[in-house]
Design a protein around this motif. Structure first.
Motif, PDB file in Angstrom:
ATOM      1  N   GLY A 160     -21.973  -3.916 -45.619  1.00 41.84           N
ATOM      2  CA  GLY A 160     -23.095  -4.488 -44.860  1.00 41.84           C
ATOM      3  C   GLY A 160     -22.688  -5.859 -44.364  1.00 41.84           C
ATOM      4  N   SER A 162     -25.014  -7.997 -42.342  1.00 40.41           N
ATOM      5  CA  SER A 162     -26.145  -8.698 -41.720  1.00 40.41           C
ATOM      6  C   SER A 162     -26.063 -10.193 -42.006  1.00 40.41           C
ATOM      7  CB  SER A 162     -27.472  -8.153 -42.261  1.00 40.41           C
ATOM      8  OG  SER A 162     -27.648  -8.539 -43.610  1.00 40.41           O
ATOM      9  N   HIS A 184     -18.737  -2.046 -42.775  1.00 36.75           N
ATOM     10  CA  HIS A 184     -19.953  -1.890 -41.959  1.00 36.75           C
ATOM     11  C   HIS A 184     -19.990  -0.467 -41.423  1.00 36.75           C
ATOM     12  CE1 HIS A 184     -17.032  -2.550 -38.806  1.00 36.75           C
ATOM     13  NE2 HIS A 184     -16.649  -3.622 -39.494  1.00 36.75           N
ATOM     14  N   SER A 185     -20.894  -0.228 -40.472  1.00 38.51           N
ATOM     15  CA  SER A 185     -21.103   1.158 -40.038  1.00 38.51           C
ATOM     16  C   SER A 185     -19.901   1.738 -39.285  1.00 38.51           C
ATOM     17  CB  SER A 185     -22.360   1.258 -39.176  1.00 38.51           C
ATOM     18  OG  SER A 185     -22.176   0.557 -37.972  1.00 38.51           O
ATOM     19  N   ARG A 186     -19.002   0.901 -38.783  1.00 41.18           N
ATOM     20  CA  ARG A 186     -17.830   1.416 -38.053  1.00 41.18           C
ATOM     21  C   ARG A 186     -16.599   1.501 -38.951  1.00 41.18           C
ATOM     22  NH1 ARG A 186     -19.657  -0.455 -32.833  1.00 41.18           N
ATOM     23  NH2 ARG A 186     -21.879  -0.555 -33.180  1.00 41.18           N
ATOM     24  N   LEU A 190     -14.542   4.558 -45.762  1.00 38.73           N
ATOM     25  CA  LEU A 190     -15.287   3.596 -46.577  1.00 38.73           C
ATOM     26  C   LEU A 190     -15.020   3.781 -48.075  1.00 38.73           C
ATOM     27  CD1 LEU A 190     -17.558   1.362 -46.584  1.00 38.73           C
ATOM     28  CD2 LEU A 190     -19.181   3.227 -46.873  1.00 38.73           C
ATOM     29  N   ALA A 203     -25.241  -3.605 -49.327  1.00 39.18           N
ATOM     30  CA  ALA A 203     -26.481  -4.010 -48.652  1.00 39.18           C
ATOM     31  C   ALA A 203     -26.540  -3.308 -47.305  1.00 39.18           C
ATOM     32  CB  ALA A 203     -26.520  -5.520 -48.475  1.00 39.18           C
ATOM     33  N   ILE A 204     -26.930  -2.033 -47.327  1.00 40.50           N
ATOM     34  CA  ILE A 204     -26.942  -1.267 -46.075  1.00 40.50           C
ATOM     35  C   ILE A 204     -28.310  -0.647 -45.754  1.00 40.50           C
ATOM     36  CG2 ILE A 204     -24.473  -0.790 -46.072  1.00 40.50           C
ATOM     37  CD1 ILE A 204     -24.978   1.968 -47.184  1.00 40.50           C
ATOM     38  N   LYS A 206     -29.495   2.302 -47.113  1.00 42.23           N
ATOM     39  CA  LYS A 206     -29.368   3.776 -47.061  1.00 42.23           C
ATOM     40  C   LYS A 206     -29.488   4.301 -48.487  1.00 42.23           C
ATOM     41  CE  LYS A 206     -28.222   4.670 -42.766  1.00 42.23           C
ATOM     42  NZ  LYS A 206     -27.676   3.704 -41.927  1.00 42.23           N
ATOM     43  N   VAL A 224     -28.060  -4.128 -53.407  1.00 42.95           N
ATOM     44  CA  VAL A 224     -29.088  -4.952 -52.762  1.00 42.95           C
ATOM     45  C   VAL A 224     -30.178  -4.077 -52.137  1.00 42.95           C
ATOM     46  CG1 VAL A 224     -29.476  -6.797 -51.066  1.00 42.95           C
ATOM     47  CG2 VAL A 224     -27.292  -6.670 -52.262  1.00 42.95           C
ATOM     48  N   GLY A 225     -29.866  -2.846 -51.852  1.00 46.81           N
ATOM     49  CA  GLY A 225     -30.760  -1.973 -51.084  1.00 46.81           C
ATOM     50  C   GLY A 225     -32.153  -1.811 -51.683  1.00 46.81           C
ATOM     51  N   ILE A 226     -33.120  -1.759 -50.799  1.00 44.50           N
ATOM     52  CA  ILE A 226     -34.492  -1.424 -51.203  1.00 44.50           C
ATOM     53  C   ILE A 226     -34.931  -0.304 -50.264  1.00 44.50           C
ATOM     54  CG2 ILE A 226     -36.893  -2.210 -51.399  1.00 44.50           C
ATOM     55  CD1 ILE A 226     -35.877  -5.052 -51.760  1.00 44.50           C
ATOM     56  N   ASN A 227     -34.991   0.904 -50.777  1.00 46.24           N
ATOM     57  CA  ASN A 227     -35.337   2.055 -49.928  1.00 46.24           C
ATOM     58  C   ASN A 227     -36.512   2.796 -50.544  1.00 46.24           C
ATOM     59  OD1 ASN A 227     -32.750   1.915 -48.246  1.00 46.24           O
ATOM     60  ND2 ASN A 227     -31.921   2.124 -50.305  1.00 46.24           N
ATOM     61  N   ASP A 238     -29.110   1.376 -52.712  1.00 45.18           N
ATOM     62  CA  ASP A 238     -28.096   1.978 -51.848  1.00 45.18           C
ATOM     63  C   ASP A 238     -27.024   2.699 -52.668  1.00 45.18           C
ATOM     64  OD1 ASP A 238     -29.360   0.941 -49.619  1.00 45.18           O
ATOM     65  OD2 ASP A 238     -28.056  -0.803 -49.457  1.00 45.18           O
ATOM     66  N   GLY A 259     -33.642  -7.996 -56.516  1.00 45.31           N
ATOM     67  CA  GLY A 259     -34.948  -8.383 -55.954  1.00 45.31           C
ATOM     68  C   GLY A 259     -35.549  -9.628 -56.606  1.00 45.31           C
ATOM     69  N   THR A 262     -33.817 -12.846 -55.618  1.00 48.70           N
ATOM     70  CA  THR A 262     -34.014 -13.351 -54.255  1.00 48.70           C
ATOM     71  C   THR A 262     -35.205 -14.301 -54.218  1.00 48.70           C
ATOM     72  OG1 THR A 262     -33.048 -11.389 -53.263  1.00 48.70           O
ATOM     73  CG2 THR A 262     -34.550 -12.628 -51.888  1.00 48.70           C
TER      74      THR A 262
HETATM   75  P1  NAP Z   1     -29.521  -4.634 -41.915  1.00 50.44           P
HETATM   76  O1  NAP Z   1     -29.738  -5.901 -41.171  1.00 50.44           O
HETATM   77  O2  NAP Z   1     -30.110  -3.372 -41.400  1.00 50.44           O
HETATM   78  O3  NAP Z   1     -27.934  -4.446 -42.062  1.00 50.44           O
HETATM   79  C1  NAP Z   1     -27.402  -3.268 -42.599  1.00 50.44           C
HETATM   80  C2  NAP Z   1     -25.904  -3.368 -42.614  1.00 50.44           C
HETATM   81  O4  NAP Z   1     -25.413  -2.159 -43.196  1.00 50.44           O
HETATM   82  C3  NAP Z   1     -25.284  -3.456 -41.219  1.00 50.44           C
HETATM   83  O5  NAP Z   1     -24.259  -4.430 -41.238  1.00 50.44           O
HETATM   84  C4  NAP Z   1     -24.726  -2.064 -40.962  1.00 50.44           C
HETATM   85  O6  NAP Z   1     -23.537  -2.034 -40.190  1.00 50.44           O
HETATM   86  C5  NAP Z   1     -24.397  -1.607 -42.379  1.00 50.44           C
HETATM   87  N1  NAP Z   1     -24.444  -0.163 -42.480  1.00 50.44           N
HETATM   88  C6  NAP Z   1     -25.429   0.675 -42.121  1.00 50.44           C
HETATM   89  N2  NAP Z   1     -25.083   1.958 -42.359  1.00 50.44           N
HETATM   90  C7  NAP Z   1     -23.848   1.926 -42.890  1.00 50.44           C
HETATM   91  C8  NAP Z   1     -22.951   2.916 -43.336  1.00 50.44           C
HETATM   92  N3  NAP Z   1     -23.263   4.212 -43.273  1.00 50.44           N
HETATM   93  N4  NAP Z   1     -21.753   2.514 -43.817  1.00 50.44           N
HETATM   94  C9  NAP Z   1     -21.417   1.219 -43.883  1.00 50.44           C
HETATM   95  N5  NAP Z   1     -22.238   0.224 -43.465  1.00 50.44           N
HETATM   96  C10 NAP Z   1     -23.437   0.575 -42.983  1.00 50.44           C
HETATM   97  O7  NAP Z   1     -30.018  -4.756 -43.421  1.00 50.44           O
HETATM   98  P2  NAP Z   1     -30.109  -6.020 -44.424  1.00 50.44           P
HETATM   99  O8  NAP Z   1     -31.203  -6.918 -44.002  1.00 50.44           O
HETATM  100  O9  NAP Z   1     -28.759  -6.570 -44.676  1.00 50.44           O
HETATM  101  O10 NAP Z   1     -30.609  -5.257 -45.740  1.00 50.44           O
HETATM  102  C11 NAP Z   1     -29.863  -4.233 -46.341  1.00 50.44           C
HETATM  103  C12 NAP Z   1     -30.658  -3.631 -47.462  1.00 50.44           C
HETATM  104  O11 NAP Z   1     -30.931  -4.633 -48.436  1.00 50.44           O
HETATM  105  C13 NAP Z   1     -32.022  -3.073 -47.062  1.00 50.44           C
HETATM  106  O12 NAP Z   1     -32.324  -1.975 -47.870  1.00 50.44           O
HETATM  107  C14 NAP Z   1     -32.975  -4.225 -47.389  1.00 50.44           C
HETATM  108  O13 NAP Z   1     -34.292  -3.763 -47.634  1.00 50.44           O
HETATM  109  C15 NAP Z   1     -32.341  -4.745 -48.630  1.00 50.44           C
HETATM  110  N6  NAP Z   1     -32.635  -6.141 -48.946  1.00 50.44           N
HETATM  111  C16 NAP Z   1     -32.927  -6.411 -50.235  1.00 50.44           C
HETATM  112  C17 NAP Z   1     -33.157  -7.706 -50.625  1.00 50.44           C
HETATM  113  C18 NAP Z   1     -33.438  -7.972 -52.058  1.00 50.44           C
HETATM  114  O14 NAP Z   1     -33.919  -9.033 -52.390  1.00 50.44           O
HETATM  115  N7  NAP Z   1     -33.130  -7.032 -52.959  1.00 50.44           N
HETATM  116  C19 NAP Z   1     -33.099  -8.743 -49.699  1.00 50.44           C
HETATM  117  C20 NAP Z   1     -32.766  -8.436 -48.374  1.00 50.44           C
HETATM  118  C21 NAP Z   1     -32.521  -7.131 -48.002  1.00 50.44           C
HETATM  119  P3  NAP Z   1     -23.470  -2.507 -38.632  1.00 50.44           P
HETATM  120  O15 NAP Z   1     -23.467  -3.999 -38.676  1.00 50.44           O
HETATM  121  O16 NAP Z   1     -22.212  -1.949 -38.154  1.00 50.44           O
HETATM  122  O17 NAP Z   1     -24.692  -1.958 -37.984  1.00 50.44           O
END
Ligand code: NAP
Length: 274
Positions: A160, A162, A184-186, A190, A203-204, A206, A224-227, A238, A259, A262
């Motif tokens: 991830g 972001s 990342h997604s590209r 992986l 942190a993706i 998924k 980190v994921g929250i799904n 994740d 969580g 944070t």
């Molecule tokens: P985001 O902005 O959507 O970024 C997701 C990242 O994951 C992007 O860089 C994307 O790549 C990459 N990605 C997506 N699919 C992928 C795959 N199949 N293989 C490899 N990389 C992949 O999300 P975010 O804000 O960073 O948040 C990520 C997760 O963490 C979410 O579930 C969010 O709810 C959670 N989160 C939790 C907290 C906490 O306190 N626990 C805080 C913040 C976020 P690209 O850049 O290439 O698109």
């Protein structure tokens, strides 16, 4: 036990911060800007507000209508920047798509940017002179420290990129002398890369995407994921936690891992504003 307890560490920090804040001659004052009616944002803002109340930090929730223009939003930020009582400002994301969020982050006075998301503070992190570090990576670094995870020289993989999580996380690990790869997604192959990680941060967004066979035996895994799954009734990360946990030296659960860290890390940044 190899499960990292984020709730335990965050409540320990809460007690420490409570004492620290009680002894401050000037209290921080947080303003949280929320735009529109995103249900999750409303909950996050409420949780942050409740924590501030518990710790004796005054705060306000500035709820703006979703039709607000970029100019009106920037004007609101300017007003808060010039208000000496306000020491910390954050903008809860997501915001409506007609608005430019990075421009809004960048308008916040860097000294009041408690989410560490404006370009100045992200730049400081990139040049290894951190000022405000975004709350999630900051909380993860605290968890790693509390569990005495040695980062220096370790192979670290962040999945991830972001601005909110992945990028600043990679910089934190690099600043701590880890050898860091960002995926990342590209990214091709992986699983081969994640399998090399001594420390794996995912942190993706998924659900249960990282399977046990993508993890090295004895790795430290931070999820980190929250799904929301099963009609939003259940929250999963994740990482396929149930199968992965047998392979890891340490792993964070979801919920109860990253969580709670944070939210508490925002307080860490807020204290630095006074
Ligand atoms: P985001 O902005 O959507 O970024 C997701 C990242 O994951 C992007 O860089 C994307 O790549 C990459 N990605 C997506 N699919 C992928 C795959 N199949 N293989 C490899 N990389 C992949 O999300 P975010 O804000 O960073 O948040 C990520 C997760 O963490 C979410 O579930 C969010 O709810 C959670 N989160 C939790 C907290 C906490 O306190 N626990 C805080 C913040 C976020 P690209 O850049 O290439 O698109």
């Amino acid at each position: 036990m190899n499960i990292i307890d984020g709730r335990l560490i965050s409540s320990k920090l809460k007690e420490e911060y409570k004492k620290k804040i009680a002894n401050l001659s000037k209290k921080p004052f947080l303003v949280m800007i929320r735009i529109g009616d995103d249900a999750a944002s409303e909950i996050y803002v409420r949780n942050k507000g409740n924590l501030c109340s518990e710790l004796g930090i005054p705060y306000s929730d500035l709820h703006l209508k979703s039709e607000i223009t970029q100019e009106e939003l920037l004007k609101q930020i300017d007003d808060l920047n010039s208000n000496d009582e306000v020491t910390g400002i954050l903008i809860e994301s997501p915001i409506p798509s007609h608005l430019n969020i990075q421009e809004a982050f960048d308008r916040i006075d860097p000294k009041k940017d408690v989410d560490g998301l404006n370009s100045f503070n992200l730049g400081n992190l990139a040049s290894n002179h951190p000022t405000f570090t975004p709350a999630t990576p900051l909380g993860i670094m605290t968890l790693l420290k509390e569990y005495r995870v040695d980062i220096e020289g370790k192979r670290c993989v962040v999945v991830g990129r972001s601005n909110l999580v992945g990028r600043p996380m990679a910089l934190c690990l690099l600043n701590a002398n880890g050898t860091v790869t960002v995926c990342h997604s590209r990214t091709k192959n992986l699983g081969e890369i994640t399998k090399e990680a001594d420390i794996l941060v995912v942190a993706i967004g998924k659900p249960q995407f990282i399977k046990a066979d993508m993890i090295k035996e004895g790795a430290v895994v931070i999820d980190v994921g929250i799904n929301r799954v099963q009609d939003s009734k259940k929250i999963v990360g994740d990482v396929d936690f149930e199968n992965a946990k047998y392979k890891c030296e340490l792993i964070t659960p979801v919920p109860g891992g990253v969580g709670p860290m944070t939210v508490i890390s925002l307080i860490d940044n807020l204290i630095k504003t006074v």
